[in-house]
Design a protein around this motif. Structure first.
Motif, PDB file in Angstrom:
ATOM      1  N   ARG A 166     -12.714  -6.640 -57.740  1.00 44.21           N
ATOM      2  CA  ARG A 166     -12.784  -8.051 -57.353  1.00 44.21           C
ATOM      3  C   ARG A 166     -12.617  -8.214 -55.838  1.00 44.21           C
ATOM      4  N   GLU A 167     -11.688  -7.472 -55.263  1.00 47.37           N
ATOM      5  CA  GLU A 167     -11.487  -7.540 -53.816  1.00 47.37           C
ATOM      6  C   GLU A 167     -12.711  -6.997 -53.079  1.00 47.37           C
ATOM      7  N   TYR A 168     -13.316  -5.945 -53.608  1.00 53.54           N
ATOM      8  CA  TYR A 168     -14.530  -5.384 -53.008  1.00 53.54           C
ATOM      9  C   TYR A 168     -15.652  -6.422 -53.018  1.00 53.54           C
ATOM     10  N   GLN A 169     -15.807  -7.131 -54.149  1.00 53.76           N
ATOM     11  CA  GLN A 169     -16.848  -8.157 -54.235  1.00 53.76           C
ATOM     12  C   GLN A 169     -16.612  -9.268 -53.214  1.00 53.76           C
ATOM     13  N   GLN A 170     -15.355  -9.659 -53.022  1.00 53.97           N
ATOM     14  CA  GLN A 170     -15.041 -10.692 -52.039  1.00 53.97           C
ATOM     15  C   GLN A 170     -15.363 -10.210 -50.621  1.00 53.97           C
ATOM     16  N   GLU A 174     -21.791 -10.679 -46.071  1.00 53.86           N
ATOM     17  CA  GLU A 174     -23.088 -11.359 -46.168  1.00 53.86           C
ATOM     18  C   GLU A 174     -23.084 -12.701 -45.439  1.00 53.86           C
ATOM     19  N   ASN A 175     -21.937 -13.359 -45.387  1.00 56.46           N
ATOM     20  CA  ASN A 175     -21.866 -14.715 -44.842  1.00 56.46           C
ATOM     21  C   ASN A 175     -21.084 -14.817 -43.541  1.00 56.46           C
ATOM     22  N   ILE A 176     -20.808 -13.715 -42.888  1.00 57.40           N
ATOM     23  CA  ILE A 176     -19.927 -13.716 -41.717  1.00 57.40           C
ATOM     24  C   ILE A 176     -20.474 -14.580 -40.584  1.00 57.40           C
ATOM     25  N   ASP A 177     -21.769 -14.659 -40.422  1.00 58.71           N
ATOM     26  CA  ASP A 177     -22.349 -15.436 -39.324  1.00 58.71           C
ATOM     27  C   ASP A 177     -22.700 -16.866 -39.716  1.00 58.71           C
ATOM     28  N   LYS A 178     -22.445 -17.233 -40.959  1.00 55.72           N
ATOM     29  CA  LYS A 178     -22.765 -18.582 -41.427  1.00 55.72           C
ATOM     30  C   LYS A 178     -21.484 -19.415 -41.447  1.00 55.72           C
ATOM     31  N   PRO A 179     -21.442 -20.498 -40.672  1.00 55.63           N
ATOM     32  CA  PRO A 179     -20.222 -21.313 -40.674  1.00 55.63           C
ATOM     33  C   PRO A 179     -20.033 -22.029 -42.015  1.00 55.63           C
ATOM     34  N   SER A 180     -18.796 -22.100 -42.462  1.00 50.94           N
ATOM     35  CA  SER A 180     -18.481 -22.821 -43.692  1.00 50.94           C
ATOM     36  C   SER A 180     -18.364 -24.302 -43.369  1.00 50.94           C
ATOM     37  N   LEU A 235     -11.082 -14.974 -44.393  1.00 51.42           N
ATOM     38  CA  LEU A 235     -12.229 -15.880 -44.302  1.00 51.42           C
ATOM     39  C   LEU A 235     -13.169 -15.871 -45.503  1.00 51.42           C
ATOM     40  N   ALA A 236     -12.903 -15.055 -46.487  1.00 57.18           N
ATOM     41  CA  ALA A 236     -13.782 -15.081 -47.651  1.00 57.18           C
ATOM     42  C   ALA A 236     -13.432 -16.248 -48.566  1.00 57.18           C
TER      43      ALA A 236
END
Length: 80
Positions: free
Chosen positions: A26-30, A36-42, A65-66
């Motif tokens: 589960r931690e690996y999936q997170q 995958e989303n590091i450059d996309k602002p939340s 940040l996940a």
């Protein structure tokens, strides 16, 4: 401490000197989702306005940040 954490601790202790560790799936999936989303602002919408979530080492869920906490939203709104 549960048995799974004990086993992980026993496995990870010698790996620490190599800069490696074994993590639950589960931690690996997170972490993959984070990569995958590091450059996309939340962002989130409130009252027809778009806000960017506040993110900082001391203000996030695990893993870093996940997953965000409610503080990420509170600080974004307070900053406006």
């Amino acid at each position: 401490m549960g048995w799974k954490k004990v086993v992980l601790s026993l496995i990870n202790t010698p790996l620490r000197s190599l800069g490696a560790r074994v993590v639950p799936h589960r931690e690996y999936q997170q972490m993959e989702l984070l990569r995958e989303n590091i450059d996309k602002p939340s962002t989130f919408e409130l009252g027809g306005r778009s806000y960017r979530q506040f993110a900082h080492n001391y203000n996030c869920g695990w893993p870093f940040l996940a997953s965000a906490t409610e503080r990420s939203v509170e600080l974004a709104i307070a900053d406006r």
